[in-house]
Design a protein around this motif. Structure first.
Motif, PDB file in Angstrom:
ATOM      1  N   PRO A   7     -32.572 -13.395 -23.567  1.00  0.00           N
ATOM      2  CA  PRO A   7     -33.186 -14.411 -22.699  1.00  0.00           C
ATOM      3  C   PRO A   7     -34.175 -13.740 -21.744  1.00  0.00           C
ATOM      4  O   PRO A   7     -34.014 -12.556 -21.410  1.00  0.00           O
ATOM      5  CB  PRO A   7     -32.000 -15.019 -21.942  1.00  0.00           C
ATOM      6  N   PRO A   8     -35.188 -14.467 -21.312  1.00  0.00           N
ATOM      7  CA  PRO A   8     -36.175 -13.861 -20.404  1.00  0.00           C
ATOM      8  C   PRO A   8     -35.505 -13.346 -19.129  1.00  0.00           C
ATOM      9  O   PRO A   8     -34.479 -13.872 -18.698  1.00  0.00           O
ATOM     10  CB  PRO A   8     -37.120 -15.013 -20.071  1.00  0.00           C
ATOM     11  N   MET A   9     -36.089 -12.303 -18.553  1.00  0.00           N
ATOM     12  CA  MET A   9     -35.521 -11.642 -17.365  1.00  0.00           C
ATOM     13  C   MET A   9     -35.127 -12.628 -16.269  1.00  0.00           C
ATOM     14  O   MET A   9     -34.105 -12.486 -15.620  1.00  0.00           O
ATOM     15  CB  MET A   9     -36.557 -10.680 -16.785  1.00  0.00           C
ATOM     16  N   ASN A  10     -36.010 -13.625 -16.049  1.00  0.00           N
ATOM     17  CA  ASN A  10     -35.757 -14.540 -14.928  1.00  0.00           C
ATOM     18  C   ASN A  10     -34.809 -15.676 -15.302  1.00  0.00           C
ATOM     19  O   ASN A  10     -34.595 -16.592 -14.528  1.00  0.00           O
ATOM     20  CB  ASN A  10     -37.081 -15.103 -14.407  1.00  0.00           C
ATOM     21  N   ASP A  11     -34.281 -15.658 -16.506  1.00  0.00           N
ATOM     22  CA  ASP A  11     -33.415 -16.736 -16.934  1.00  0.00           C
ATOM     23  C   ASP A  11     -32.081 -16.178 -17.439  1.00  0.00           C
ATOM     24  O   ASP A  11     -31.575 -16.595 -18.475  1.00  0.00           O
ATOM     25  CB  ASP A  11     -34.123 -17.560 -18.024  1.00  0.00           C
ATOM     26  N   ARG A  12     -31.533 -15.183 -16.714  1.00  0.00           N
ATOM     27  CA  ARG A  12     -30.249 -14.611 -17.121  1.00  0.00           C
ATOM     28  C   ARG A  12     -29.216 -14.897 -16.043  1.00  0.00           C
ATOM     29  O   ARG A  12     -29.486 -14.729 -14.869  1.00  0.00           O
ATOM     30  CB  ARG A  12     -30.382 -13.095 -17.317  1.00  0.00           C
ATOM     31  N   VAL A  14     -25.707 -13.857 -16.484  1.00  0.00           N
ATOM     32  CA  VAL A  14     -24.642 -12.847 -16.498  1.00  0.00           C
ATOM     33  C   VAL A  14     -25.213 -11.452 -16.777  1.00  0.00           C
ATOM     34  O   VAL A  14     -24.856 -10.475 -16.120  1.00  0.00           O
ATOM     35  CB  VAL A  14     -23.578 -13.199 -17.563  1.00  0.00           C
ATOM     36  N   ILE A  15     -26.114 -11.377 -17.747  1.00  0.00           N
ATOM     37  CA  ILE A  15     -26.756 -10.098 -18.039  1.00  0.00           C
ATOM     38  C   ILE A  15     -27.623  -9.707 -16.854  1.00  0.00           C
ATOM     39  O   ILE A  15     -28.297 -10.551 -16.260  1.00  0.00           O
ATOM     40  CB  ILE A  15     -27.588 -10.194 -19.332  1.00  0.00           C
ATOM     41  N   GLY A  16     -27.571  -8.418 -16.526  1.00  0.00           N
ATOM     42  CA  GLY A  16     -28.389  -7.940 -15.415  1.00  0.00           C
ATOM     43  C   GLY A  16     -27.702  -8.072 -14.066  1.00  0.00           C
ATOM     44  O   GLY A  16     -28.272  -7.699 -13.044  1.00  0.00           O
ATOM     45  N   LYS A  17     -26.476  -8.601 -14.058  1.00  0.00           N
ATOM     46  CA  LYS A  17     -25.743  -8.777 -12.801  1.00  0.00           C
ATOM     47  C   LYS A  17     -24.801  -7.596 -12.555  1.00  0.00           C
ATOM     48  O   LYS A  17     -24.267  -7.021 -13.498  1.00  0.00           O
ATOM     49  CB  LYS A  17     -24.953 -10.093 -12.828  1.00  0.00           C
ATOM     50  N   VAL A 591     -33.928   9.045 -10.875  1.00  0.00           N
ATOM     51  CA  VAL A 591     -34.721   7.878 -11.263  1.00  0.00           C
ATOM     52  C   VAL A 591     -34.755   7.850 -12.788  1.00  0.00           C
ATOM     53  O   VAL A 591     -35.096   8.849 -13.423  1.00  0.00           O
ATOM     54  CB  VAL A 591     -36.146   7.956 -10.685  1.00  0.00           C
ATOM     55  N   GLN A 592     -34.358   6.725 -13.361  1.00  0.00           N
ATOM     56  CA  GLN A 592     -34.171   6.688 -14.810  1.00  0.00           C
ATOM     57  C   GLN A 592     -34.740   5.427 -15.435  1.00  0.00           C
ATOM     58  O   GLN A 592     -34.558   4.329 -14.911  1.00  0.00           O
ATOM     59  CB  GLN A 592     -32.666   6.775 -15.107  1.00  0.00           C
ATOM     60  N   ASP A 593     -35.425   5.607 -16.537  1.00  0.00           N
ATOM     61  CA  ASP A 593     -35.894   4.485 -17.356  1.00  0.00           C
ATOM     62  C   ASP A 593     -34.820   4.218 -18.395  1.00  0.00           C
ATOM     63  O   ASP A 593     -34.394   5.113 -19.100  1.00  0.00           O
ATOM     64  CB  ASP A 593     -37.245   4.871 -17.978  1.00  0.00           C
ATOM     65  N   VAL A 594     -34.353   2.950 -18.458  1.00  0.00           N
ATOM     66  CA  VAL A 594     -33.272   2.639 -19.398  1.00  0.00           C
ATOM     67  C   VAL A 594     -33.480   1.325 -20.126  1.00  0.00           C
ATOM     68  O   VAL A 594     -32.529   0.739 -20.594  1.00  0.00           O
ATOM     69  CB  VAL A 594     -31.911   2.549 -18.702  1.00  0.00           C
ATOM     70  N   GLY A 595     -34.674   0.835 -20.201  1.00  0.00           N
ATOM     71  CA  GLY A 595     -34.868  -0.413 -20.934  1.00  0.00           C
ATOM     72  C   GLY A 595     -34.219  -1.578 -20.218  1.00  0.00           C
ATOM     73  O   GLY A 595     -34.187  -1.636 -18.986  1.00  0.00           O
ATOM     74  N   LEU A 596     -33.673  -2.496 -21.005  1.00  0.00           N
ATOM     75  CA  LEU A 596     -32.989  -3.669 -20.440  1.00  0.00           C
ATOM     76  C   LEU A 596     -31.618  -3.227 -19.931  1.00  0.00           C
ATOM     77  O   LEU A 596     -30.836  -2.650 -20.676  1.00  0.00           O
ATOM     78  CB  LEU A 596     -32.841  -4.743 -21.521  1.00  0.00           C
ATOM     79  N   VAL A 597     -31.342  -3.476 -18.678  1.00  0.00           N
ATOM     80  CA  VAL A 597     -30.079  -3.032 -18.097  1.00  0.00           C
ATOM     81  C   VAL A 597     -29.098  -4.207 -18.080  1.00  0.00           C
ATOM     82  O   VAL A 597     -29.310  -5.193 -17.387  1.00  0.00           O
ATOM     83  CB  VAL A 597     -30.282  -2.481 -16.676  1.00  0.00           C
ATOM     84  N   VAL A 598     -28.041  -4.097 -18.854  1.00  0.00           N
ATOM     85  CA  VAL A 598     -27.082  -5.195 -18.961  1.00  0.00           C
ATOM     86  C   VAL A 598     -26.296  -5.334 -17.661  1.00  0.00           C
ATOM     87  O   VAL A 598     -26.009  -6.437 -17.208  1.00  0.00           O
ATOM     88  CB  VAL A 598     -26.130  -4.975 -20.156  1.00  0.00           C
ATOM     89  N   ASN A 599     -25.946  -4.191 -17.050  1.00  0.00           N
ATOM     90  CA  ASN A 599     -25.159  -4.234 -15.824  1.00  0.00           C
ATOM     91  C   ASN A 599     -25.569  -3.078 -14.914  1.00  0.00           C
ATOM     92  O   ASN A 599     -25.142  -1.944 -15.111  1.00  0.00           O
ATOM     93  CB  ASN A 599     -23.657  -4.157 -16.164  1.00  0.00           C
ATOM     94  N   PRO A 600     -26.404  -3.354 -13.914  1.00  0.00           N
ATOM     95  CA  PRO A 600     -26.914  -2.268 -13.071  1.00  0.00           C
ATOM     96  C   PRO A 600     -25.825  -1.503 -12.324  1.00  0.00           C
ATOM     97  O   PRO A 600     -25.966  -0.305 -12.086  1.00  0.00           O
ATOM     98  CB  PRO A 600     -27.828  -2.994 -12.074  1.00  0.00           C
ATOM     99  N   LYS A 601     -24.728  -2.174 -12.001  1.00  0.00           N
ATOM    100  CA  LYS A 601     -23.656  -1.464 -11.283  1.00  0.00           C
ATOM    101  C   LYS A 601     -23.032  -0.399 -12.181  1.00  0.00           C
ATOM    102  O   LYS A 601     -22.810   0.740 -11.761  1.00  0.00           O
ATOM    103  CB  LYS A 601     -22.590  -2.465 -10.827  1.00  0.00           C
ATOM    104  N   LEU A 602     -22.761  -0.770 -13.425  1.00  0.00           N
ATOM    105  CA  LEU A 602     -22.190   0.201 -14.360  1.00  0.00           C
ATOM    106  C   LEU A 602     -23.208   1.282 -14.700  1.00  0.00           C
ATOM    107  O   LEU A 602     -22.851   2.447 -14.896  1.00  0.00           O
ATOM    108  CB  LEU A 602     -21.713  -0.501 -15.629  1.00  0.00           C
ATOM    109  N   ALA A 603     -24.471   0.889 -14.757  1.00  0.00           N
ATOM    110  CA  ALA A 603     -25.518   1.872 -15.033  1.00  0.00           C
ATOM    111  C   ALA A 603     -25.579   2.894 -13.888  1.00  0.00           C
ATOM    112  O   ALA A 603     -25.665   4.103 -14.111  1.00  0.00           O
ATOM    113  CB  ALA A 603     -26.866   1.175 -15.216  1.00  0.00           C
TER     114      ALA A 603
END
Lengths: 712, 323
Positions: A7-12, A14-17, A591-603
């Motif tokens: 789904p688009p970045m601005n329409d997530r 659960v992902i990205g939380k 500082v790290q490039d990781v593509g789409l981050v499913v969970n920034p806290k775990l990252a």
């Protein structure tokens, strides 16, 4: 073809939380059970007898006294007379007994006669390696000699060394095996739930289909726990010999450090030339390393700055009588980053140039200049580089000197092959089934998030079943490929399952399935949210038929869901007490490039863990071998030193979450942030104290030697 | 670990009656932080373990006319928490604070600290306290980064592991040892000995004796400074403990003792001489430190410890006169 795209970045929702890991409570309370926790009334204890010699021939093995001990159920010779043992810790025999104490007594009752042979256990001094050093041949690009001789060239030469590190998982290697007439149950500590049974099957010549594998939790792997291993095979035989009773065999701490796998060393003499403006013109490296008797460990030099026009590289692998190498969080990269970034920092110091500027100046010879450029700016900002950096050795006048240093990383990632099943039940409950493992990185949480996002449900509504080999197979957790693989397969199976549900409810709602979506616990029309029904009501329409759909990620065809190839910049801020040589970590920026981050806290957690591992390697961790006896002197957690909480300082992680990176899909993060830590800290120490400490770890011994101009 | 018998006597007399004159046959158990790991490694294989932790006579911290009496079963944690010691004997408190971890400090005792065996990695791997393999001394050409830089001309190269020893020697403490036949007092500086062969121990007590208590004089300015690589759970690389008798701001007499640099706590008498009659300044402290290490003979890897010992002395001296 269904639309699996994220789904688009601005329409997530659960992902990205920043959702806390779902098994945090189980782990911190002790409810989470590991292979080493396994207990059953009929459990037997397995133990290994290992070689005390680095190199020896077995003359004889006598098991009689061990077999005659009361409580001993099985004794097996692993080695045979005539066998040549190539390292201390090599497996000689194994026993099973009704108690750990009896097993220990049995081990001591085995009589082995060795003919001790000459050994080599140290590789730092290449001149002593003789024929044990095998040169891999020289690689030349351009005309390095001419470039070094150029009248305008500024040339630095240096020696740098990074020692062998051993794996030191909190839960040592091992397993429980129950091999009965009708099948074999394996409870391993593994990074490879779906594959380890097949590996064991091959060794035992026993049908893989009759091996059941179960593992809920693992106490660390870091690349060292993929295979069934010799001790796994031996545990199976011990169980079989003991009438099929389960046998638990976990490596002793000393064996864990000697045979649980290690990271090769990396030593190099490096010469670099640049123009006065900092443009690098030539690179020359003579490197060597050991990864045990098989040699091994060839760091990719020059690291990241691969397109330097004139280069000459040679590498020698030194065969030593030491335990074998295993993958260790970004194989060969930490060594390469350390060797390369140290030489470049020394070059910057000679040029009287800010190393950030030197890196900036030469990004065009890297594969991802734009990424690194932005990261250098971001990392500099976070560590206040401009404010805190000074020319090498020109810092504080007092005995405690502060310094900054930087390093660079790159890694592949990508998504491993993975299959997943999504089940939607008529009562509305959802089950995800996947034969993967959570090696501590948060895989459980990530899979659940992807399913919840896809099905428009809260995380708590998704039940995840993982950790056994009867589930749809997923690849081993190595190479930072898990998150890419499992997120993609889960996305696909969940899209497929949802589409089935939409097909069921569309006629009821009088619309086409394509007009519907799942969001916030409802099935609703995309362009008319008021036309909807609850998830429960929709599932009730299934009658008595549950939906069960598969999804698969093909490593070679990620279809835009996952990707590979990342970069990162890391910076260290240290204070060095020049009277004691003790290095204190102030701050570390990653500082790290990781593509789409499913969970920034775990990252962020992944980065913190990687940085802590790197700090251990930078400041204290080192395998110490004794040249004369051939033995490892610190196979324990007393002198195999690891950082404690007070040694770590502040860690600041920054994930490059941008639309450009996001659209590449999911990329793994386990390895990249572990790469540059030693290099950044070593450079910060050089910046602080004004001289290069050529050899890590940066112990008082090495730091004071460098300060006092001694050879350490 | 070999099988063993276990006794937990209620009184000191009972405990002493169980000890044996034969080395290694009977082992008293205090905190067990060293003994248990030695038994696991088969470095000691006692027939009988005598638990002495609950014996009342061996506990307690009390003050008397000339100083403080500390029972041998007092733990590191007890030392750190004791108000009297914090006021009068900060060097001892600081030495206790540096020990390993809270768990170890809760279990480890004063008596155990004095009697624990060296951490030398050759010793711990079974090559004996003198670290020999087929008549070859392993330390001089081996991995000696943590070994002795003073009094290391053989056969002993290990360093005394005692955390409290340097402070007790500097403070002029007395160690009381008891056996079934009576008690004797040993000056702390005579308590630690350098073994000349494998049958000798590193402390001057007999197998049938126990450390019962320590008597520590008060009235000095004292401090301990420990150089440790890790912030916790690590052995010191070098320690200095100083005790200064002062007249105003002038040192009338000084005792500077180093730890973890020699087979016993090392009395740096050369530093004592520099300090007598002077006030403590950074310059004087540096000079004392320099003199203290004049006779150091570092091995192939441990020259850095000379510097660490110097800085430990300097910092301990400055700490002692602070505030």
């Amino acid at each position: 073809m269904p639309d699996y795209s994220w789904p688009p970045m601005n329409d997530r929702r659960v992902i990205g939380k920043r959702i806390s890991r779902l098994d945090g409570g189980a782990k911190s309370s002790g409810r989470a059970k590991y292979a080493s926790d396994f207990y059953r009334k009929d459990l037997l204890f397995g133990m290994l007898l290992t070689s005390p010699h680095a190199h020896a021939k077995i003359v004889s093995i006598n098991l009689d006294d061990a077999k005659s001990l009361k409580g001993v159920t099985a004794v097996r010779a692993i080695a045979a007379p005539g066998d040549e043992i190539q390292w201390e810790g090599a497996e000689i025999a194994a026993v099973a007994a009704t108690s750990e104490e009896i097993a220990r007594d049995a081990i001591r009752n085995i009589k082995v006669e060795y003919q001790v042979l000459p050994h080599l256990v140290k590789e730092e001094d290449l001149s002593k390696a003789g024929p044990r050093a095998k040169a891999a041949g020289e690689q030349v690009t351009g005309d390095p000699d001419k470039a070094f001789q150029d009248a305008d060239a500024v040339v630095v030469e240096g020696f740098y060394g990074i020692p062998v590190l051993t794996h030191c998982c909190l839960e040592s290697h091992g397993n429980v095996v129950e091999w009965r007439q009708d099948g074999l149950n394996l409870w391993p500590s593994t990074q490879n739930v779906s594959g380890i049974g097949g590996d064991l099957a091959t060794s035992l010549k026993y049908p893989a289909g009759k091996i059941k594998v179960e593992m809920d939790y693992i106490g660390g792997g870091f690349g060292s726990k993929f295979a069934a291993d010799r001790w796994g095979v031996e545990t199976a035989y011990l169980s079989q010999m003991s009438g099929g009773r389960p046998v638990k065999l976990m490596l002793e701490r000393r064996d864990e450090l000697m045979i649980g796998g290690n990271r090769p060393s990396g030593f190099a003499k490096i010469k670099v030339a640049a123009k006065k403006d900092g443009t690098i013109t030539a690179w020359q490296s003579e490197s060597w390393a050991t990864g045990g008797i098989g040699g091994g460990g060839s760091p990719p030099l020059p690291y990241v700055f691969t397109e330097i026009p004139n280069k000459r590289m040679s590498h020698s692998a030194v065969a030593t009588n030491t335990g074998g190498v295993r993958a260790w969080r970004a194989p060969n990269h930490p060594q390469a980053s350390y060797l390369t970034c140290s030489a470049l920092e020394d070059l910057a110091a000679k040029l009287k140039m800010d190393p950030v500027d030197l890196f900036m100046k030469n990004l065009e010879v890297t594969a991802r200049a734009d990424t690194y450029r932005a990261q250098l700016v971001k990392a500099s900002e976070l560590i206040e580089w401009k404010k805190n950096w000074h020319q090498r050795g020109e810092g504080d006048p007092g005995p405690v000197k502060r310094g900054l240093g930087l390093a660079i990383n790159t890694w592949g990632g990508g998504g491993h092959t993975s299959q997943c099943r999504t089940i939607i039940n008529p009562d509305g409950s959802v089950q995800i089934e996947i034969g993967s493992q959570d090696v501590g990185s948060g895989t459980r949480t990530v899979i659940t998030q992807v399913a919840a996002e896809t099905l428009g449900l809260p995380v708590g509504s998704v039940q995840l079943v993982m950790g056994n080999n009867s589930l749809p197979p997923s690849g081993p957790s190595g190479g930072s490929t898990t998150v890419g693989g499992v997120s993609s397969s889960t996305r696909k199976s969940s899209v497929n399952a949802l589409n089935k549900l939409l097909e069921t409810v569309a006629p009821v709602m009088g619309v086409q399935p394509e007009q519907l979506k799942a969001v916030d616990g409802r099935i609703q029309m995309k362009d008319n949210p008021s036309k909807s029904m609850t998830w429960q009501a929709a599932c009730a329409k299934l009658g008595t038929n549950k939906i069960s759909e598969m999804g698969a990620n093909d490593q070679r065809k990620p279809e835009g869901l996952n990707s590979s190839g990342v970069g990162g910049i890391q910076m260290a801020d240290v204070s060095v007490d020049t009277e004691t040589g003790i290095v204190k970590m102030n701050r570390f920026v990653a500082v790290q490039d990781v593509g789409l981050v499913v969970n920034p806290k775990l990252a962020d957690s992944q980065i913190h863990g990687a940085v802590i591992m790197g700090i251990c390697g930078a400041l204290m961790e080192e395998r110490v071998m004794d040249a004369y006896t051939g033995r490892m002197l610190n196979p324990d957690m007393e002198f195999y030193k690891l950082a404690g909480i007070g040694d770590i300082g502040e860690i600041i992680s920054h994930l490059d979450i941008t639309p450009e990176h996001d659209k590449r899909g999911v990329i793994g993060l386990g390895e990249p942030p572990a790469i540059g830590v030693v290099a950044a800290i070593a450079n910060a120490v050089a910046n602080a104290i004004g001289v290069r400490v050529p050899r890590v770890p940066l112990t008082p011994m090495h730091v004071l030697a460098a300060l006092e101009g001694r050879n350490a | 670990m070999e099988n063993f018998a276990y006794a937990s006597p209620a009184t000191l007399q009972e405990a002493l009656g169980l000890l044996s004159t034969k080395p290694g046959e009977v082992q008293p158990l205090a905190g067990g932080t060293d003994l248990i790991s030695m038994m696991k490694e088969h470095l000691v294989t006692p027939r009988l373990i005598v638990n002495i932790k609950q014996i009342k006579e061996l506990g307690g911290i009390t003050s008397g006319k000339y100083g403080v009496r500390i029972g041998s079963m007092v733990t590191f944690d007890d030392l750190m928490e004791n108000a009297l010691l914090r006021k009068s004997l900060p060097s001892l408190v600081e030495a206790a604070r540096g020990v390993a971890s809270p768990q170890i400090r809760n279990m480890g005792t004063v008596g155990g600290d004095l009697c624990q065996r060296p951490r030398c990695w050759y010793f711990r791997q079974g090559y004996g306290v003198l670290a020999m393999d087929n008549n070859k001394a392993l330390v001089p050409d081996g991995e000696n980064r943590y070994h002795a830089i003073l009094n290391n001309n053989g056969p002993a190269f290990f360093v005394s592991p005692s955390s409290l020893g340097p402070a007790l020697v500097a403070l002029g403490a007395t160690v009381r040892v008891v056996s079934a036949s009576g008690s004797r007092d040993i000056a702390a500086d005579k308590f630690f000995v350098t073994p000349l062969n494998e049958s000798m121990r590193e402390v001057a007590i007999q197998p049938n004796e126990l450390v019962s208590e320590i008597h520590v004089p008060i009235g000095t300015r004292n401090a301990t400074y420990e150089v440790r690589h890790k912030t916790a759970l690590d052995w010191p690389l070098a320690t200095a403990s100083v005790a200064l008798k002062m007249n105003g701001s002038t040192v009338t007499s000084a005792r500077v003792v180093l730890g973890h640099v020699a087979p016993t706590p090392f009395e740096a008498t050369a530093a004592d001489k520099v300090l007598a009659g002077k006030g403590i300044t950074e310059e004087v402290a540096t000079q004392a430190a320099k003199q203290a290490l004049m006779d150091a003979t570092p091995l192939s890897q441990n020259a850095y410890k000379v510097q660490l010992a110097r800085v430990a002395i300097k910092r301990a001296l400055l700490e002692a006169v602070k505030g």
